[in-house]
Scaffold this motif. Sequence first.
Motif, PDB file in Angstrom:
ATOM      1  N   GLU A  48       0.747  -1.255  -0.028  1.00 36.31           N
ATOM      2  CA  GLU A  48      -0.144   0.052  -0.025  1.00 36.31           C
ATOM      3  C   GLU A  48       0.766   1.199   0.080  1.00 36.31           C
ATOM      4  N   ARG A  49       1.956   1.173   0.831  1.00 36.86           N
ATOM      5  CA  ARG A  49       2.758   2.245   0.670  1.00 36.86           C
ATOM      6  C   ARG A  49       3.943   2.531  -0.759  1.00 36.86           C
ATOM      7  N   GLY A  50       3.397   1.577  -1.389  1.00 41.59           N
ATOM      8  CA  GLY A  50       4.269   1.717  -2.629  1.00 41.59           C
ATOM      9  C   GLY A  50       5.900   1.289  -2.469  1.00 41.59           C
ATOM     10  N   PHE A  51       6.177   0.163  -1.707  1.00 43.24           N
ATOM     11  CA  PHE A  51       7.594  -0.241  -1.752  1.00 43.24           C
ATOM     12  C   PHE A  51       7.549  -1.389  -2.719  1.00 43.24           C
ATOM     13  N   ASN A  52       8.810  -1.537  -3.445  1.00 41.50           N
ATOM     14  CA  ASN A  52       8.914  -2.612  -4.511  1.00 41.50           C
ATOM     15  C   ASN A  52       9.539  -3.874  -4.059  1.00 41.50           C
ATOM     16  N   ALA A  53      10.098  -3.991  -2.813  1.00 38.76           N
ATOM     17  CA  ALA A  53      10.838  -5.156  -2.165  1.00 38.76           C
ATOM     18  C   ALA A  53      10.982  -5.156  -0.733  1.00 38.76           C
ATOM     19  N   ILE A  54      11.053  -6.307  -0.126  1.00 34.47           N
ATOM     20  CA  ILE A  54      11.388  -6.144   1.318  1.00 34.47           C
ATOM     21  C   ILE A  54      12.992  -6.916   1.338  1.00 34.47           C
ATOM     22  N   ILE A  55      13.621  -6.543   2.116  1.00 35.75           N
ATOM     23  CA  ILE A  55      14.974  -6.833   2.468  1.00 35.75           C
ATOM     24  C   ILE A  55      14.936  -7.705   3.783  1.00 35.75           C
ATOM     25  N   THR A  56      15.274  -8.831   3.859  1.00 32.21           N
ATOM     26  CA  THR A  56      15.001  -9.587   5.271  1.00 32.21           C
ATOM     27  C   THR A  56      15.933 -10.864   5.474  1.00 32.21           C
ATOM     28  N   LEU A  57      16.032 -11.305   6.618  1.00 34.21           N
ATOM     29  CA  LEU A  57      16.770 -12.536   6.884  1.00 34.21           C
ATOM     30  C   LEU A  57      15.544 -13.775   7.215  1.00 34.21           C
ATOM     31  N   ASP A  58      14.164 -13.230   7.037  1.00 34.09           N
ATOM     32  CA  ASP A  58      13.463 -14.189   7.427  1.00 34.09           C
ATOM     33  C   ASP A  58      13.139 -14.925   5.944  1.00 34.09           C
ATOM     34  N   ARG A  59      13.550 -16.432   5.967  1.00 33.55           N
ATOM     35  CA  ARG A  59      13.580 -17.147   4.847  1.00 33.55           C
ATOM     36  C   ARG A  59      12.164 -17.771   4.902  1.00 33.55           C
ATOM     37  N   HIS A  60      11.624 -18.089   6.101  1.00 32.69           N
ATOM     38  CA  HIS A  60      10.254 -18.470   6.269  1.00 32.69           C
ATOM     39  C   HIS A  60       9.137 -17.948   5.597  1.00 32.69           C
ATOM     40  N   GLN A  61       9.448 -16.728   5.045  1.00 30.03           N
ATOM     41  CA  GLN A  61       8.393 -16.257   4.379  1.00 30.03           C
ATOM     42  C   GLN A  61       8.215 -16.844   2.724  1.00 30.03           C
ATOM     43  N   LEU A  62       9.179 -17.642   2.522  1.00 26.77           N
ATOM     44  CA  LEU A  62       9.036 -18.312   1.179  1.00 26.77           C
ATOM     45  C   LEU A  62       8.510 -19.581   1.346  1.00 26.77           C
ATOM     46  N   ASP A  63       8.543 -20.370   2.720  1.00 24.22           N
ATOM     47  CA  ASP A  63       8.059 -21.282   2.945  1.00 24.22           C
ATOM     48  C   ASP A  63       6.535 -21.357   3.437  1.00 24.22           C
ATOM     49  N   ASN A  64       6.151 -20.159   3.900  1.00 26.17           N
ATOM     50  CA  ASN A  64       4.561 -20.181   4.329  1.00 26.17           C
ATOM     51  C   ASN A  64       3.654 -19.474   3.032  1.00 26.17           C
ATOM     52  N   PRO A  65       2.736 -20.463   2.790  1.00 27.82           N
ATOM     53  CA  PRO A  65       2.039 -19.955   1.531  1.00 27.82           C
ATOM     54  C   PRO A  65       1.443 -18.678   1.747  1.00 27.82           C
ATOM     55  N   ASP A  66       0.822 -18.441   2.981  1.00 33.21           N
ATOM     56  CA  ASP A  66       0.054 -17.135   3.426  1.00 33.21           C
ATOM     57  C   ASP A  66       1.025 -15.785   3.025  1.00 33.21           C
ATOM     58  N   GLU A  67       2.104 -16.156   3.245  1.00 36.66           N
ATOM     59  CA  GLU A  67       3.305 -15.020   3.226  1.00 36.66           C
ATOM     60  C   GLU A  67       3.688 -14.809   1.676  1.00 36.66           C
ATOM     61  N   ARG A  68       3.822 -15.921   1.098  1.00 36.97           N
ATOM     62  CA  ARG A  68       4.374 -16.152  -0.261  1.00 36.97           C
ATOM     63  C   ARG A  68       3.027 -15.321  -1.150  1.00 36.97           C
ATOM     64  N   GLU A  69       1.776 -15.552  -0.772  1.00 41.67           N
ATOM     65  CA  GLU A  69       0.643 -15.249  -1.390  1.00 41.67           C
ATOM     66  C   GLU A  69       0.555 -13.628  -1.220  1.00 41.67           C
TER      67      GLU A  69
END
Length: 136
Positions: A48-69
């Motif tokens: 909503e705030r217009g960000f293009n990307a998130i930089i993170t150490l949280d690799r679980h975001q790719l494992d979690n289907p809700d977060e990927r969606e």
Amino acid sequence: MKLFIDENLPAQLVRPLSGIFPRDKFQSATETGTSGWDDVPLIYELGERGFNAIITLDRHQLDNPDEREALRDAGLDWIGVPPELQEWGGDVLGMAGSLIAHGLSLYQQLQVNSPIGLRAPKPSARSSAASMFFKL
């Protein structure tokens, strides 16, 4: 580009990354007032705030289907810093800046030169090089 530095990385990364990439805008969780937010609402808010990307150490975001969606729905690309970063001693900020800067250079080139982008691997894939960033 507008890039969000997740709260699991030092907020002090904003200054060196802004110096390396002066045309891009970097903001930390502290600056955006989103420290402590759960990932899914955070991802939608960043979109909503217009960000293009998130930089993170949280690799679980790719494992979690809700977060990927949520990443797909919000139009956010995911830039992951290898987990080994957490085990390095000494100048973590310098190491993080170097790793992220290298990944961001490649990310920027792909944004300019590739209309397709990258796809996330299967959740079982764990190669740091292959999972530095994804266009979901």
